[in-house]
Design a protein around this motif. Sequence first.
Motif, PDB file in Angstrom:
ATOM      1  N   LEU A  46       0.828  -1.207   0.000  1.00 11.37           N
ATOM      2  CA  LEU A  46       0.000   0.000   0.000  1.00 11.37           C
ATOM      3  C   LEU A  46       0.864   1.259   0.000  1.00 11.37           C
ATOM      4  N   PHE A  47       1.918   1.255   0.815  1.00 14.19           N
ATOM      5  CA  PHE A  47       2.830   2.404   0.830  1.00 14.19           C
ATOM      6  C   PHE A  47       3.416   2.619  -0.566  1.00 14.19           C
ATOM      7  N   SER A  48       3.822   1.509  -1.205  1.00 12.26           N
ATOM      8  CA  SER A  48       4.569   1.661  -2.455  1.00 12.26           C
ATOM      9  C   SER A  48       3.694   2.136  -3.605  1.00 12.26           C
ATOM     10  N   ILE A  49       2.373   1.928  -3.514  1.00 15.46           N
ATOM     11  CA  ILE A  49       1.519   2.459  -4.589  1.00 15.46           C
ATOM     12  C   ILE A  49       0.809   3.743  -4.152  1.00 15.46           C
ATOM     13  N   GLY A  50       1.301   4.293  -3.057  1.00 14.77           N
ATOM     14  CA  GLY A  50       0.781   5.583  -2.596  1.00 14.77           C
ATOM     15  C   GLY A  50      -0.618   5.505  -2.036  1.00 14.77           C
ATOM     16  N   MET A  51      -1.001   4.309  -1.530  1.00 17.50           N
ATOM     17  CA  MET A  51      -2.359   4.186  -0.989  1.00 17.50           C
ATOM     18  C   MET A  51      -2.357   4.109   0.534  1.00 17.50           C
ATOM     19  N   GLY A  52      -1.401   4.753   1.134  1.00 18.44           N
ATOM     20  CA  GLY A  52      -1.381   4.776   2.593  1.00 18.44           C
ATOM     21  C   GLY A  52      -0.699   3.557   3.172  1.00 18.44           C
ATOM     22  N   GLY A  53      -1.436   2.707   3.812  1.00 17.93           N
ATOM     23  CA  GLY A  53      -0.812   1.567   4.492  1.00 17.93           C
ATOM     24  C   GLY A  53      -0.687   1.863   5.975  1.00 17.93           C
ATOM     25  N   GLY A  54      -0.995   3.109   6.325  1.00 22.63           N
ATOM     26  CA  GLY A  54      -0.855   3.533   7.718  1.00 22.63           C
ATOM     27  C   GLY A  54      -1.733   2.739   8.675  1.00 22.63           C
ATOM     28  N   GLU A  55      -2.950   2.418   8.213  1.00 23.86           N
ATOM     29  CA  GLU A  55      -3.872   1.710   9.109  1.00 23.86           C
ATOM     30  C   GLU A  55      -3.393   0.294   9.374  1.00 23.86           C
ATOM     31  N   ALA A  99      10.989   4.975   7.368  1.00 25.79           N
ATOM     32  CA  ALA A  99      11.729   4.262   6.318  1.00 25.79           C
ATOM     33  C   ALA A  99      10.775   3.889   5.180  1.00 25.79           C
ATOM     34  N   LEU A 100       9.576   3.443   5.554  1.00 27.88           N
ATOM     35  CA  LEU A 100       8.597   3.045   4.531  1.00 27.88           C
ATOM     36  C   LEU A 100       8.199   4.226   3.652  1.00 27.88           C
ATOM     37  N   SER A 101       7.979   5.348   4.273  1.00 22.42           N
ATOM     38  CA  SER A 101       7.559   6.490   3.449  1.00 22.42           C
ATOM     39  C   SER A 101       8.713   7.017   2.605  1.00 22.42           C
ATOM     40  N   HIS A 102       9.927   6.560   2.904  1.00 22.87           N
ATOM     41  CA  HIS A 102      11.062   6.926   2.048  1.00 22.87           C
ATOM     42  C   HIS A 102      11.462   5.779   1.120  1.00 22.87           C
ATOM     43  N   GLY A 103      10.542   4.885   0.859  1.00 22.92           N
ATOM     44  CA  GLY A 103      10.771   3.853  -0.164  1.00 22.92           C
ATOM     45  C   GLY A 103      11.580   2.645   0.293  1.00 22.92           C
TER      46      GLY A 103
END
Length: 437
Positions: A58-67, A99-103
Amino acid sequence: MHVVKFGGSSCADAEQVSKIRQIVQDNPERTVVVVSAPGKRHAQDHKVTDMLYLAHQLFSIGMGGGEVFTAVGMRYAEIIEGLGLQFPLEAELEQIRDALSHGASEDYCASRGEYLCAKIVAEALNYRFVDAWDVIAFNEDRTLNYDETEKRCRERLTGERVVVPGFYGAMPDGEIVTFSRGGSDITGSVLAAALKADLYENWTDVSGFLATDPGIVQDPKTIDVITYDELHELSYMGAKVLHEDAVYPAHRAGVPIQIKNTNHPDAAGTRIVLKPEDDTPIVTGISGKKGFMAVEVTKRHGAGDTGFLRRLISVFEANDCGVEHIPSSIDTFSVLVREEPFRSKQKKILEEIDIFSEPDSIRVSDHIALLAVVGEGMADHPGVAARVFAALGREGISIKMILQGASELNIILCVDEKDFEPAVRALYREFFEEESK
Ligand code: ASP
């Protein structure tokens, strides 16, 4: 000293981790502990590793992933709270989220399941945390660099009471790499081998290897002792308790493996050893699998034609269709293959056999099941095959093909798929329930 590895179900919640604490305290030889990421707490639950893969996607396709990531954090928070530990969870989670939000890579993200679990278990046991990143070395091609790993383990783990996360390690440039799924078993085995442990204990949620499939025979016996070779034969067809690649490192270093049940620590479990012990039973286990086909190729004097078999097999090779066994009679070779991929390539393979091998006839049979009766105790023990055949004969089961190698480690039989379950039950009765006769 013992290397002890606890699987995902043993780390699933605070109650399970407190069992780990008890088990480790019960034996002071349990000095090196390896853990998986928290697994499922019940059938509908999710493994932390699966959640981390999803969060990464989800992070990598820009769909959040935070939840999803928050839900992962809650799994650890429950363990920390349940055990009354002091642990800076928020700061750790923040670092990973950043780290996740930085790829950060997928492997990095998946590895955090074991990383956090090991840090928390170390706290619970009052052991030192040693990152797998510091000890498990991978080559550039992502294969394990065993020599380097051994050196690092000796330097950094000898004589220590430590918890090491399973499943991952580092490439020469420091990038995190994971083993394949279920790979914490491999980490445990590698550490046990490198440290020349007296025992590698693999704690899971079953009390060892069963003598046959519990879906076919009710409550089959647990195997007390099994050799590496028997295990290999049985797991080729049967259920997996241990990651296949976890056997080799311990085996090579001569470290025995003990499968134990975290929920029933007093159950003996299964011991995996190098050589059969003195009182080894004739048959250790019975396994099998459906879904095979046989291509029966007949050629008069085929056995005398030296290139015949090579030409025949090369057709399967060229079509990327693995050959499992080739029982033969004077003029007929029966090439046993798995139904898939054979079925989808059948027409082409048969045409090519016709061209390259010029057989007199080809016949294809399907719905074949393989059954393996495995036991090192069979070697030089007359009458075992007779008992196998008699047991099946009494049930009216016809044997289509028979295979036994010179090692006498197993007897493999082919039966019709419809006879598979009755055959397993008949053989189990013969060798496990009427063993005394
Ligand atoms: N946590 C990883 C997995 O789920 C590795 C392991 O449990 O051994 O595959």
